[in-house]
Design a protein around this motif. Structure first.
Motif, mmCIF file in Angstrom:
data_model
loop_
_atom_site.group_PDB
_atom_site.id
_atom_site.type_symbol
_atom_site.label_atom_id
_atom_site.label_comp_id
_atom_site.label_asym_id
_atom_site.label_seq_id
_atom_site.Cartn_x
_atom_site.Cartn_y
_atom_site.Cartn_z
ATOM 1 N N ARG A 64 0.904 -1.319 -0.081
ATOM 2 C CA ARG A 64 -0.082 -0.047 -0.053
ATOM 3 C C ARG A 64 0.836 1.153 -0.095
ATOM 4 N NH1 ARG A 64 -5.377 -1.274 1.230
ATOM 5 N NH2 ARG A 64 -5.779 -3.397 2.120
ATOM 6 N N GLU A 65 0.412 2.386 -0.485
ATOM 7 C CA GLU A 65 1.081 3.727 -0.704
ATOM 8 C C GLU A 65 1.165 4.073 0.669
ATOM 9 O OE1 GLU A 65 1.396 7.680 -3.019
ATOM 10 O OE2 GLU A 65 -0.422 6.625 -3.309
ATOM 11 N N ILE A 66 2.221 4.679 1.097
ATOM 12 C CA ILE A 66 2.155 5.162 2.371
ATOM 13 C C ILE A 66 2.231 7.022 2.145
ATOM 14 C CG2 ILE A 66 3.777 5.768 4.329
ATOM 15 C CD1 ILE A 66 4.875 3.081 4.182
ATOM 16 N N ILE A 67 1.387 7.406 3.040
ATOM 17 C CA ILE A 67 1.141 8.924 2.625
ATOM 18 C C ILE A 67 2.106 9.690 3.821
ATOM 19 C CG2 ILE A 67 -0.329 10.901 2.545
ATOM 20 C CD1 ILE A 67 -0.794 8.747 0.313
ATOM 21 N N GLU A 68 2.933 10.325 3.252
ATOM 22 C CA GLU A 68 3.824 10.990 4.243
ATOM 23 C C GLU A 68 3.209 12.348 4.446
ATOM 24 O OE1 GLU A 68 6.688 9.719 5.579
ATOM 25 O OE2 GLU A 68 6.386 7.881 4.769
ATOM 26 N N TYR A 69 3.396 13.161 5.647
ATOM 27 C CA TYR A 69 2.982 14.295 5.881
ATOM 28 C C TYR A 69 3.682 15.016 6.892
ATOM 29 C CZ TYR A 69 0.645 12.550 10.155
ATOM 30 O OH TYR A 69 0.316 11.808 11.348
ATOM 31 N N ARG A 70 3.818 16.320 6.740
ATOM 32 C CA ARG A 70 4.681 17.266 7.863
ATOM 33 C C ARG A 70 3.715 17.541 8.911
ATOM 34 N NH1 ARG A 70 5.903 22.111 4.750
ATOM 35 N NH2 ARG A 70 3.685 21.628 3.978
ATOM 36 N N SER A 113 -8.569 13.800 16.589
ATOM 37 C CA SER A 113 -9.552 12.886 16.373
ATOM 38 C C SER A 113 -9.004 12.327 14.837
ATOM 39 C CB SER A 113 -10.939 13.360 16.215
ATOM 40 O OG SER A 113 -11.595 12.340 15.848
ATOM 41 N N TYR A 114 -8.870 13.349 14.052
ATOM 42 C CA TYR A 114 -8.426 13.049 12.520
ATOM 43 C C TYR A 114 -7.198 12.311 12.645
ATOM 44 C CZ TYR A 114 -7.369 13.218 7.763
ATOM 45 O OH TYR A 114 -6.873 12.601 6.466
ATOM 46 N N LEU A 115 -6.126 12.437 13.459
ATOM 47 C CA LEU A 115 -4.842 11.810 13.352
ATOM 48 C C LEU A 115 -4.992 10.666 14.017
ATOM 49 C CD1 LEU A 115 -2.353 14.464 14.383
ATOM 50 C CD2 LEU A 115 -2.437 13.190 12.138
ATOM 51 N N GLU A 116 -5.935 10.414 14.845
ATOM 52 C CA GLU A 116 -6.230 9.085 15.469
ATOM 53 C C GLU A 116 -6.941 8.122 14.411
ATOM 54 O OE1 GLU A 116 -8.518 9.708 19.169
ATOM 55 O OE2 GLU A 116 -6.931 10.307 20.031
ATOM 56 N N LYS A 117 -7.609 8.814 13.739
ATOM 57 C CA LYS A 117 -8.183 7.933 12.610
ATOM 58 C C LYS A 117 -7.276 7.514 11.537
ATOM 59 C CE LYS A 117 -12.784 9.917 13.088
ATOM 60 N NZ LYS A 117 -13.752 10.836 12.317
ATOM 61 N N VAL A 118 -6.574 8.342 11.143
ATOM 62 C CA VAL A 118 -5.258 8.194 10.255
ATOM 63 C C VAL A 118 -4.242 7.008 10.711
ATOM 64 C CG1 VAL A 118 -3.180 9.250 9.120
ATOM 65 C CG2 VAL A 118 -5.331 10.348 9.262
ATOM 66 N N MET A 119 -4.100 7.118 11.898
ATOM 67 C CA MET A 119 -3.133 6.154 12.774
ATOM 68 C C MET A 119 -3.819 4.854 12.576
ATOM 69 S SD MET A 119 -0.575 7.986 12.626
ATOM 70 C CE MET A 119 0.936 7.941 13.439
ATOM 71 N N THR A 174 -1.972 18.913 -3.791
ATOM 72 C CA THR A 174 -0.914 17.817 -3.582
ATOM 73 C C THR A 174 -0.866 17.475 -2.216
ATOM 74 O OG1 THR A 174 0.957 18.890 -3.776
ATOM 75 C CG2 THR A 174 -0.109 18.060 -6.215
ATOM 76 N N LEU A 175 -1.132 18.268 -1.342
ATOM 77 C CA LEU A 175 -0.938 18.127 -0.050
ATOM 78 C C LEU A 175 -1.775 17.166 0.584
ATOM 79 C CD1 LEU A 175 -0.221 22.051 1.205
ATOM 80 C CD2 LEU A 175 1.387 20.153 0.502
ATOM 81 N N PRO A 176 -1.190 16.513 1.627
ATOM 82 C CA PRO A 176 -2.231 15.452 2.575
ATOM 83 C C PRO A 176 -3.199 16.256 3.234
ATOM 84 C CG PRO A 176 0.250 15.027 2.653
ATOM 85 C CD PRO A 176 0.333 16.381 2.147
ATOM 86 N N THR A 177 -4.379 15.593 3.532
ATOM 87 C CA THR A 177 -5.388 16.182 4.166
ATOM 88 C C THR A 177 -5.008 16.966 5.335
ATOM 89 O OG1 THR A 177 -6.765 14.746 2.935
ATOM 90 C CG2 THR A 177 -7.848 16.019 4.909
ATOM 91 N N ILE A 178 -4.419 16.223 5.978
ATOM 92 C CA ILE A 178 -4.008 16.811 7.515
ATOM 93 C C ILE A 178 -3.301 18.023 7.414
ATOM 94 C CG2 ILE A 178 -1.929 15.381 7.723
ATOM 95 C CD1 ILE A 178 -4.249 16.255 10.761
ATOM 96 N N GLU A 179 -2.415 18.326 6.564
ATOM 97 C CA GLU A 179 -1.672 19.527 6.132
ATOM 98 C C GLU A 179 -2.687 20.529 5.698
ATOM 99 O OE1 GLU A 179 1.879 19.298 3.864
ATOM 100 O OE2 GLU A 179 2.601 17.410 4.559
ATOM 101 N N LEU A 180 -3.474 20.117 4.948
ATOM 102 C CA LEU A 180 -4.802 21.351 4.626
ATOM 103 C C LEU A 180 -5.579 21.613 5.682
ATOM 104 C CD1 LEU A 180 -5.928 19.642 0.957
ATOM 105 C CD2 LEU A 180 -4.423 21.682 1.544
ATOM 106 N N PHE A 181 -5.762 20.903 6.506
ATOM 107 C CA PHE A 181 -6.620 20.982 7.829
ATOM 108 C C PHE A 181 -5.630 22.162 8.443
ATOM 109 C CE2 PHE A 181 -8.768 16.827 8.276
ATOM 110 C CZ PHE A 181 -9.933 17.371 7.592
ATOM 111 N N HIS A 182 -4.545 22.015 8.651
ATOM 112 C CA HIS A 182 -3.685 22.973 9.541
ATOM 113 C C HIS A 182 -3.558 24.252 8.610
ATOM 114 C CE1 HIS A 182 -2.072 20.570 12.811
ATOM 115 N NE2 HIS A 182 -1.793 19.353 12.008
ATOM 116 N N LEU A 183 -3.440 24.221 7.649
ATOM 117 C CA LEU A 183 -3.346 25.444 6.393
ATOM 118 C C LEU A 183 -4.785 25.996 6.682
ATOM 119 C CD1 LEU A 183 -1.166 24.448 3.519
ATOM 120 C CD2 LEU A 183 -0.726 26.033 5.302
#
Length: 149
Positions: free
Chosen positions: A35-41, A131-137, A58-67
């Motif tokens: 599976r593809e691993i999605i990297e994010y800052r 909560s979002y990060l827990e779902k991602v993890m 192109t940014l991961p969703t979590i980075e867009l949430f922060h932005l």
């Protein structure tokens, strides 16, 4: 063996990789059904808001949430500056331009998230992000290879 990251079908390269099952060209080829691993800052900055719309897409969703959280905060500050400058009749055009810039960036990020998620989050606070990060993890734990028998 090179495989499609979506269905794990073996793919070959003729000029480009093409998955005959998904009926699409593949740019992020994986190996052996991985599976593809999605990297994010973990951190984003105001400089990230200067990225173009295609770059933001192109940014991961979590980075867009922060932005989005950051753009809403800066937009509020710019609105306050605009209001103050109108009262004092100073630098109104500069304040207006700055406010409009961050408003447009906020709209871009909201619309990218709306397209990905089907909704625009009203509030992005630490509880929402956690909560979002827990779902991602949890979903990252589902790393087993894709096998079709």
């Amino acid at each position: 063996m090179e495989t499609c990251p979506y269905c794990a079908t073996s793919i070959q390269k003729d000029n480009q990789y093409y998955c005959s099952f998904c009926l699409m060209y593949i740019h992020n080829v994986q190996r052996d059904g991985k599976r593809e691993i999605i990297e994010y800052r973990e951190h984003t900055s105001e400089l990230d808001l200067d990225k173009s719309t295609p770059e933001l897409m192109t940014l991961p969703t979590i980075e867009l949430f922060h932005l989005l959280r950051l753009s809403r905060k800066i937009r509020k500050q710019k609105y306050d500056q605009l209001y103050k400058s109108r009262l004092e009749s100073e630098n109104v055009q500069i304040a207006t331009d700055s406010y409009q810039y961050y408003t447009k960036k906020m709209y871009i990020i909201e619309n990218i998230l709306n397209k990905r998620l089907g909704y625009i989050p009203d509030r992005i606070d630490n509880v929402f992000l956690k909560s979002y990060l827990e779902k991602v993890m949890i979903s990252k734990e589902k790393k087993q290879d894709m096998k079709v028998y």
